[in-house]
Design an enzyme around this catalytic site. Structure first.
Site, PDB file in Angstrom:
ATOM      1  N   TRP A   1      43.795 -13.584  50.971  1.00 58.07           N
ATOM      2  CA  TRP A   1      43.575 -13.585  49.363  1.00 58.07           C
ATOM      3  C   TRP A   1      42.241 -14.250  49.478  1.00 58.07           C
ATOM      4  CZ3 TRP A   1      46.294 -10.612  46.823  1.00 58.07           C
ATOM      5  CH2 TRP A   1      47.898 -10.384  47.255  1.00 58.07           C
TER       6      TRP A   1
ATOM      7  N   HIS B   1      61.367 -11.362  39.986  1.00 61.54           N
ATOM      8  CA  HIS B   1      60.664 -12.032  41.042  1.00 61.54           C
ATOM      9  C   HIS B   1      60.381 -13.516  40.664  1.00 61.54           C
ATOM     10  CE1 HIS B   1      58.583 -11.880  44.576  1.00 61.54           C
ATOM     11  NE2 HIS B   1      57.463 -12.383  44.191  1.00 61.54           N
TER      12      HIS B   1
ATOM     13  N   HIS C   1      46.221 -12.238  44.233  1.00 61.59           N
ATOM     14  CA  HIS C   1      46.200 -11.367  43.412  1.00 61.59           C
ATOM     15  C   HIS C   1      44.927 -11.348  42.347  1.00 61.59           C
ATOM     16  CE1 HIS C   1      49.881  -9.437  44.590  1.00 61.59           C
ATOM     17  NE2 HIS C   1      50.711 -10.826  44.502  1.00 61.59           N
TER      18      HIS C   1
ATOM     19  N   THR D   1      53.607  -3.584  41.897  1.00 59.65           N
ATOM     20  CA  THR D   1      53.250  -2.003  41.770  1.00 59.65           C
ATOM     21  C   THR D   1      53.463  -1.349  43.014  1.00 59.65           C
ATOM     22  OG1 THR D   1      50.869  -2.623  42.388  1.00 59.65           O
ATOM     23  CG2 THR D   1      51.649  -2.532  40.143  1.00 59.65           C
TER      24      THR D   1
END
Length: 407
Positions: A144, A195, A149, A96
């Site tokens: 992270w 990706h 994510h 994004t």
């Protein structure tokens, strides 16, 4: 010194005074005629005050609103206490534009104590000005820490504990301000496929929900082996367990409402409805969200929400890895069907985003008119009957504001 030498010195002094005076006069005149072109008080060339409005697009006066939002959903004005207990938490959804935005947060915000970003290191140190505690929870500041994510379900249950552990103390007074970016679902989906085709897996993501990770039966893999490199778009679309499908809704919704990844808990139609409504609510309640397709507007709303300024303006890129994908109408329709929830969420999010931009822009212009009128009233150059709003700013266009194909 004889009379001749004395006269030469006097003439030279007068000439220098005339030159210096002329230079100063021209500088003052130039600033008066073209304000903002030379800006001595603005580091890095970033325009402040009214001039800073010119880098942002004028809201479309013909924009037709799709949804009704009360003022409380349009107003986003946070008294962000960077020296207090406030923390910005960035929910980074894959593909994004979150990597670029994340770098903006650690490298491009004008701060009393800038983040310490050193070459070769993946993370920056973003301490508060008054003590060694972080004000930013993101990939490029804390890493992270809640999993690769991490989604809304994971972050909201994980962030407080992680910060307590990092800072060796429990704080119940912290305020967490969640932010995220969204993107056109078809473009995002294609970018994720590209990706994955290059070897990305995100298989280390935890997908933690209700205190546990999903079982292999709840979340089967789409491929055998170490990765899915080389997969075709058809193969990517054909996997029913592909987390790329409706990723934005899933990552923004409270998955506890539908039994996490156990699809047998709630009927499919009801599950979809609950996920979409939850994602809308969580997005609406976030302190801020931006849209990849509208970089300057995203910058504007972030700055006005948190009262933080970026050093360099955002740029809109339209050359991406997904841009070279040629698709027929049937394939586009298939992607839209696979991402039906994301399509509905994005339609909702884009409308709220545009309404927020219009609302905030209107307030800013109103404030500037009041300030300009006040300054004009007290100006020594003011004549009777003069003043008012002054010369209106020419409308600016959104910088490549069309839907772009990737990131």
């Amino acid at each position: 010194m004889n009379d001749t030498e004395r006269n030469m010195v006097e003439r030279t002094s007068k000439f220098l005074l005339i030159v210096v005076g002329s230079v100063f006069f021209m500088l003052i005149l130039y600033q008066y005629v073209a304000p903002g072109v030379i800006n001595f008080g603005s580091p890095h060339g970033y325009l402040l005050g009214e001039e800073d409005m010119t880098i942002f697009p004028t809201p479309d006066p013909h924009y037709v609103k799709k949804y009704y939002f009360p003022i409380k959903d349009l107003e986003r004005k946070i008294d962000f206490e960077i020296k207090g207990e406030d923390v910005i938490v960035f929910l980074h959804i894959q593909k994004t534009g979150g990597t670029t935005f994340g770098r903006h947060l650690v490298q491009n915000v004008r701060l009393e104590l800038p983040c310490d970003c050193r070459p070769g290191q993946k993370k920056c140190t973003c301490y508060r000005p008054n003590r060694k505690e972080t004000w930013l929870f993101s990939r490029f500041s804390t890493g992270w820490s809640c999993g690769l994510h991490a989604d809304w379900t994971e972050l909201t249950n994980c962030v407080p504990g992680v910060l307590n552990k990092r800072e060796s103390k429990s704080k119940k007074m912290r305020k967490f301000y969640y932010i995220t970016l969204l993107r056109d679902p078809v473009s995002r989906y294609l970018s994720e496929w590209r990706h994955v085709q290059r070897g990305a897996t995100w298989k280390t993501s935890l997908h933690m929900c209700d205190g546990r990770t999903p079982t292999p039966e709840e979340l089967p893999p789409c491929y055998e082996g170490t990765d899915w490199s080389g997969c075709t778009l058809q193969q990517f679309m054909d996997c029913p367990y592909n987390l790329a499908n409706n990723r934005q809704v899933r990552m923004l919704a409270d998955l506890s409402l539908v039994g996490c990844y156990n699809l047998s808990t709630v009927p499919e139609k009801r599950r979809s409805q609950l996920l979409l409504e939850s994602a809308k609510k969580n997005l609406r309640d976030m302190a801020f969200y931006g849209l990849t397709e509208f970089q300057r507007k995203t910058q504007y709303l972030f700055e006005r929400t948190f009262h933080l300024k970026f050093i360099r303006p955002f740029m809109q890129y339209n050359s991406t890895r997904a841009a070279g994908v040629d698709l027929d109408n049937d394939t586009i329709q298939r992607i839209e069907e696979l991402n039906d929830l994301d399509m509905k969420l994005y339609d909702y999010a884009k409308d709220l985003f545009q309404q927020r931009y219009q609302y905030k822009h209107m307030l800013d212009r109103r404030e500037q008119r009041l300030l300009r009128g006040h300054a004009s009233f007290h100006s020594p150059f003011r004549e009777d009957g003069a003043g008012g709003e002054g010369t209106a700013r020419l409308p600016t266009e959104d910088y490549m504001n069309h839907i772009i194909n990737g990131w």
